[in-house]
Design an enzyme around this catalytic site. Structure first.
Site, PDB file in Angstrom:
ATOM      1  CG  HIS A   1       0.413   3.937  12.521  1.00 50.18           C
ATOM      2  ND1 HIS A   1      -0.900   3.547  12.484  1.00 50.18           N
ATOM      3  CD2 HIS A   1       0.810   3.236  11.374  1.00 50.18           C
ATOM      4  CE1 HIS A   1      -1.246   2.660  11.629  1.00 50.18           C
ATOM      5  NE2 HIS A   1      -0.029   2.633  10.932  1.00 50.18           N
TER       6      HIS A   1
ATOM      7  CD  GLU B   1      -2.910  -1.332   5.418  1.00 57.42           C
ATOM      8  OE1 GLU B   1      -2.581  -2.326   5.981  1.00 57.42           O
ATOM      9  OE2 GLU B   1      -2.717  -0.109   5.768  1.00 57.42           O
ATOM     10  CD  GLU B   2      -1.942   2.660   7.421  1.00 55.86           C
ATOM     11  OE1 GLU B   2      -2.576   2.379   8.437  1.00 55.86           O
ATOM     12  OE2 GLU B   2      -0.736   2.295   7.420  1.00 55.86           O
TER      13      GLU B   2
ATOM     14  CG  ASP C   1       2.682   0.930   8.017  1.00 53.38           C
ATOM     15  OD1 ASP C   1       2.522   0.388   6.849  1.00 53.38           O
ATOM     16  OD2 ASP C   1       1.743   1.123   8.997  1.00 53.38           O
TER      17      ASP C   1
ATOM     18  CG  ASP D   1       1.851  -3.403   5.418  1.00 52.49           C
ATOM     19  OD1 ASP D   1       2.495  -2.572   5.787  1.00 52.49           O
ATOM     20  OD2 ASP D   1       0.925  -3.429   5.356  1.00 52.49           O
TER      21      ASP D   1
ATOM     22  CG  HIS E   1      -0.440   0.089   2.607  1.00 55.58           C
ATOM     23  ND1 HIS E   1      -0.397   1.530   3.059  1.00 55.58           N
ATOM     24  CD2 HIS E   1       0.036  -0.985   3.531  1.00 55.58           C
ATOM     25  CE1 HIS E   1       0.204   1.192   4.285  1.00 55.58           C
ATOM     26  NE2 HIS E   1       0.470  -0.010   4.411  1.00 55.58           N
TER      27      HIS E   1
END
Length: 350
Positions: free
Chosen positions: A317, A208-209, A176, A231, A62
């Site tokens: 994150h 994706e998030e 990420d 990922d 992603h």
């Protein structure tokens, strides 16, 4: 590893909050020189197909990252915002940010109330929710802010460029899943001239998030037999972090096979194949039970056999995400071996 570091730096320099992935998609298209052969679907996934027929193998990573979006310009010129994806309120205070406008990026700051102005000693111990925070762009009025080109719905990223940490690690924002994007790009370069049976589809997915939205479209429009999702995976391999009941992915010990996570279980057959190939090719791998989930969940629900390959990451994150360049290289090696092996298989036998 220098070339991979440079590509990661270029990828993480780009803004790509969920729903705003265009700069990342354009970079990948230009870097790989695939403008004439790749396509973009209606939701924004970048899709590149090689070959035809079966088996149909898809590689998915992603493009989007967590971030913020402007929701209101106050009369004093400051900005209200909301979070996009799983942003922890604790990382927002005292951050430099960039607001990505139609006229280019604008600098901003999410400030912090200094202790000198606090009347309650307990105030410093509390996490401030994002609803109570504002972005300061150095203006005094709504009109002044609007003259900078800032509008409601502009995306916002937290600032932190990619840097080396020790001999093998790198730290930055947006790893990420720009790590997965880079693995997919390098895997494509190594496979594009290989004589593969069937079809290989490379997909750089979106949103994706925000609930695996791009992958859900892929699952129902491409119908692949096998899907390898690229990922990261949160690691407890970090000073001061107790991973609790989960086996941590140790940075530098190889890519991780995410057999179980919070929403999916990988294909047992693909897990065994990955282990066999890694042993044969002397590729270090780890097997973990992970938190969170990946695009694998969405494509698995449509009937594909899936295996998520993760690169261990500290501080997921945040603006200080940390990964190992060695793990990235070994992930590429494992992906290439998996594709070559699967391309020689009869998908109807799985």
């Amino acid at each position: 590893m220098t070339e991979m570091f440079d590509m990661l730096r270029e990828l993480t320099d780009l803004p790509g909050v969920s729903g705003y992935e265009t700069p990342v998609r354009e970079y990948i298209t230009e870097r790989l020189g695939i403008a004439k052969v790749a396509r973009t679907d209606n939701i924004g996934n970048l899709i590149l197909e090689i070959g035809t027929g079966r088996p149909h193998i898809a590689l998915v990573a992603h493009m989007d990252e967590v971030g913020l979006v402007v929701t209101k310009i106050e009369d004093d010129g400051s900005l209200r915002f909301r979070k996009v994806g799983g942003v922890d309120d604790r990382i927002l205070l005292s951050r430099k940010v960039k607001i990505h406008t139609a006229n280019g990026p604008v600098n901003g700051v999410i400030g912090i109330k200094p202790p000198h102005l606090m009347t309650d000693p307990e105030e410093m111990k509390k996490t401030v929710s994002f609803e109570k925070l504002r972005i300061d762009v150095g203006t005094r009025s709504r009109k002044e802010t609007e003259r900078l080109g800032i509008r409601v719905l502009d995306s916002v990223t937290l600032e932190k460029g990619l840097e080396r940490l020790g001999r093998d690690l790198v730290v930055g924002r947006g790893l990420d899943d720009r790590v997965g994007c880079a693995i997919l790009m390098e895997s494509y370069m190594r496979l594009k001239n290989a004589k593969l049976r069937g079809r290989l589809t490379c997909v750089w997915s979106v949103q994706e998030e925000m609930g695996l939205r791009g992958a859900k479209v892929i699952a129902h429009t491409l119908n692949p037999d096998y899907v390898i999702v690229l990922d990261t995976c949160s690691s407890g391999d970090s000073p001061g972090v107790d991973e609790g009941h989960l086996q941590p992915a140790i940075l530098g010990k190889g890519p991780a096979i995410r057999f179980f996570d919070s929403a999916s279980i990988a294909s047992p057959a693909l897990r065994e194949l990955a282990r066999e190939l890694a042993k044969r090719r002397k590729i270090p791998v780890q097997e973990i039970v992970a938190g969170g989930t990946t695009d694998a969940t969405a494509v698995q629900e449509a009937g594909s056999a899936v295996i998520p390959i993760g690169v261990g990451m500290r501080n997921t994150h945040s603006t200080t995400e940390i990964v190992s360049l060695k793990d990235i290289e070994n992930a590429v090696r494992l992906v290439v071996e998996l594709v070559k092996s699967l391309s020689g298989r009869d998908s109807s036998s799985e």
